[in-house]
Design a protein around this motif. Sequence first.
Motif, short mmCIF file in Angstrom:
data_model
loop_
_atom_site.label_atom_id
_atom_site.label_comp_id
_atom_site.label_asym_id
_atom_site.label_seq_id
_atom_site.Cartn_x
_atom_site.Cartn_y
_atom_site.Cartn_z
N GLU A 1 0.80 -1.22 0.00
CA GLU A 1 0.00 0.00 0.00
C GLU A 1 0.84 1.28 0.00
OE1 GLU A 1 -3.67 2.10 2.48
OE2 GLU A 1 -2.86 0.16 3.11
N VAL A 2 1.87 1.34 0.83
CA VAL A 2 2.62 2.60 0.97
C VAL A 2 4.05 2.49 0.49
CG1 VAL A 2 1.17 3.33 2.89
CG2 VAL A 2 3.29 2.09 3.37
N GLY A 3 4.48 1.30 0.05
CA GLY A 3 5.83 1.15 -0.49
C GLY A 3 6.84 0.72 0.57
N PRO A 4 7.95 0.14 0.13
CA PRO A 4 8.93 -0.42 1.05
C PRO A 4 9.63 0.62 1.92
CG PRO A 4 9.75 -0.51 -1.21
CD PRO A 4 8.32 -0.12 -1.28
N THR A 5 9.85 1.84 1.39
CA THR A 5 10.56 2.84 2.18
C THR A 5 9.79 3.20 3.43
OG1 THR A 5 11.61 3.76 0.21
CG2 THR A 5 11.55 5.15 2.16
N THR A 6 8.50 3.51 3.29
CA THR A 6 7.68 3.84 4.45
C THR A 6 7.51 2.63 5.36
OG1 THR A 6 6.47 5.50 3.18
CG2 THR A 6 5.42 4.69 5.19
N ALA A 7 7.30 1.46 4.79
CA ALA A 7 7.11 0.26 5.60
C ALA A 7 8.34 -0.04 6.44
CB ALA A 7 6.77 -0.93 4.70
N GLN A 8 9.52 0.24 5.89
CA GLN A 8 10.76 -0.08 6.61
C GLN A 8 11.04 0.88 7.75
OE1 GLN A 8 13.45 0.03 3.33
NE2 GLN A 8 12.73 -1.91 2.48
#
Length: 340
Positions: free
Chosen positions: A273-280
Amino acid sequence: MSAPPAPGTPATATPGTKRTAPVSPLADPAGPTGRPALDWRLRFAALSLIWGFSFLLIKVGTHGYAPFQVTLGRLLSGTAVLALAMAVKRERLPRTARTWGHLAVAAFLLNALPFSLFAYAELTIPSTLAGICNATSPLWGTALSLVALSEDRPTRRRVAGLGLGFLGVLTVLGAWQGFSGLDFSGTAMALLASLSYPVGWIYVRRTLAGTGSSALSLTGSQLFLGTVQLALVTPLFTSAPDGFPLWPTLSVVALGALGTGLAVLLQYGLVTEVGPTTAQMVTYFIPVIATAAGVAVLGEQLSWNTPVGALVVLAGAALTRNRSRATEARASGPRCRKRS
């Protein structure tokens, strides 16, 4: 690089996430708008809490079980959750022997080894220190990328973050005091567990990209193989427990079902939903929550250098993750657009 599975992670550097975006079992539309049932911020907070409390659960689990038994129970519970998710999604298991062979190595590096090391480490070090050691994974990843990943060479900013992060590690360990009062073996095992994650991620990126299987299928299979590995090793080093004490048993089950199983599913949804950068970004909340949980629930003591050093470690880790949008796009591959 994905956030670590609360000890692990996490299976968090999941097979296949570098080239293609994972399809989340939790991302099914809840209504005509096509939006997930829970806002991503709530799922992000839940994931941070689950992984942050995992170190406390490990500590409580070792009060009733041997470290290998804690890890075996954790993997067994986590595998059960992912097996259920795979059944609901009707996911197929990988079909080639080559893929299963690579998954066996990944299971050792990303699950069996670090989970066991953290369990052994927490026999002699506080859960707060274990959580901070876990936050060094991005630093190890940057150090390894100097020689292992030619397509991901560190920039000057990331090298500076590496140096800052390890300065933070020395602060946490009280280097200026000669490391007095520090349990070297336990701390070394926790740091080695954190190193094992980026080693495993590098292996996964080089061997399991483009296999044709979904990230959920690969990760579920990986956890299954990790469970088999621990099932073979545990009887050689431990004897059967005399009983099943309530709190340690509940801690081990929660550690696996929530910290290893549900956490992977939550992370899939966030990445989608929000992409790997935000998820990480969840990585930066884990040591904070682990420290707060250890102090508030277990009554662990903190000296000033522990939280200060932890902040320096996190600042260094943040610098090592500074990547351009183009680099991020190459790393994550195509993914669905973020819904407004």
